[in-house]
Design a protein around this motif. Sequence first.
Motif, PDB file in Angstrom:
ATOM      1  N   ILE A   9       0.836  -1.198   0.000  1.00 31.92           N
ATOM      2  CA  ILE A   9       0.000   0.000   0.000  1.00 31.92           C
ATOM      3  C   ILE A   9       0.873   1.251   0.000  1.00 31.92           C
ATOM      4  CG2 ILE A   9      -1.816   1.275   1.199  1.00 31.92           C
ATOM      5  CD1 ILE A   9      -2.523  -1.383   2.634  1.00 31.92           C
ATOM      6  N   ILE A  48      -7.016   7.492   3.119  1.00 36.19           N
ATOM      7  CA  ILE A  48      -7.481   6.224   2.553  1.00 36.19           C
ATOM      8  C   ILE A  48      -6.433   5.136   2.705  1.00 36.19           C
ATOM      9  CG2 ILE A  48      -8.129   5.077   0.392  1.00 36.19           C
ATOM     10  CD1 ILE A  48      -9.412   7.764  -0.462  1.00 36.19           C
ATOM     11  N   GLY A  49      -5.162   5.477   2.520  1.00 38.09           N
ATOM     12  CA  GLY A  49      -4.103   4.480   2.628  1.00 38.09           C
ATOM     13  C   GLY A  49      -4.023   3.880   4.020  1.00 38.09           C
ATOM     14  N   THR A  93      -7.060   1.719   4.720  1.00 39.35           N
ATOM     15  CA  THR A  93      -6.957   0.462   3.982  1.00 39.35           C
ATOM     16  C   THR A  93      -6.010  -0.500   4.689  1.00 39.35           C
ATOM     17  OG1 THR A  93      -7.412   1.586   1.892  1.00 39.35           O
ATOM     18  CG2 THR A  93      -6.343  -0.560   1.749  1.00 39.35           C
ATOM     19  N   VAL A 127      -1.919  -1.599  -3.889  1.00 35.86           N
ATOM     20  CA  VAL A 127      -2.882  -0.499  -3.790  1.00 35.86           C
ATOM     21  C   VAL A 127      -2.132   0.799  -4.062  1.00 35.86           C
ATOM     22  CG1 VAL A 127      -4.571   0.698  -2.362  1.00 35.86           C
ATOM     23  CG2 VAL A 127      -4.241  -1.778  -2.079  1.00 35.86           C
ATOM     24  N   ASN A 135      -2.288   4.083  -3.870  1.00 32.58           N
ATOM     25  CA  ASN A 135      -3.081   5.121  -3.224  1.00 32.58           C
ATOM     26  C   ASN A 135      -2.368   6.471  -3.172  1.00 32.58           C
ATOM     27  OD1 ASN A 135      -5.100   6.256  -1.153  1.00 32.58           O
ATOM     28  ND2 ASN A 135      -3.166   6.292  -0.021  1.00 32.58           N
ATOM     29  N   ILE A 158      -6.204   4.176  -7.264  1.00 36.23           N
ATOM     30  CA  ILE A 158      -7.138   5.156  -6.721  1.00 36.23           C
ATOM     31  C   ILE A 158      -7.160   6.384  -7.619  1.00 36.23           C
ATOM     32  CG2 ILE A 158      -7.830   6.519  -4.723  1.00 36.23           C
ATOM     33  CD1 ILE A 158      -7.919   3.478  -4.287  1.00 36.23           C
TER      34      ILE A 158
END
Length: 249
Positions: free
Chosen positions: A6, A13-14, A17, A82, A84, A135
């Motif tokens: 991530i 958001i990171g 998550t 992810v 992000n 994202i």
Amino acid sequence: MKTIFITGATSGIGKATAETFAKQGHRLIICGRRKEVLEQLQIELSNITEVYSLVFDVRNQEEVENAIHSLPEEWKNIDVLVNNAGNAHGLESISEGNIADWDAMMDGNVKGLLYVSQPIIKIMKERNTGHIINISSVAARQTYANGVVYCASKRAVDVISEGMRIELTEFGIKVTNIQPGAVETDFSKVRFKGDEQRAATVYAGYEALKAEDIADAISYCVNAPERVSIAELCIYPKAQAEPRTIFRK
């Protein structure tokens, strides 16, 4: 149990998550620029799962390469990426825009995503499996005045996601593009260069999304049955009709 990488994990958001996947027992590689914040998050999450941290700026390709190549062998089989990390800077017209702000957005939102993705895609292709979550933003769906460069950077994320899907589906790699609407994080504080009062007006008069809402959506996409691939997901708060229209009380 998956190994999940991530970027931008230190806030918003990171971070949400990372916390969501930690609770599910997945192994985490959390990445960010702020070493102390990252280390604190690692300590907190290590109480419930295995966590490895990498400090780098996605805008620096050499830092990215060195960080990913430094992973111990037992952490290199990354199942989920992810992407992000990203940013918005300024809210001015093109004629009045700050060039440094433009560079920061293009370097972080577009080039940074590519810098991180390339070495991890190579790992995933060798294993014929993987999942990439990018994202984006609802700003990719509708350009708005004084945010043109940010909108352009996020539309680029949409295009990159589509291209990844075309190139990687044959290798068993899923690609998901998520477009959040208004999410109450430090996003606006960064955009307005620390002006908390101005940032607060962005979320005034309605209930914005929370970072946890987007983390839940990411979790759903990752944990869906193997046969299911969520290509795109657009998420607005209830009060937002489209990128430029929010109904406030």
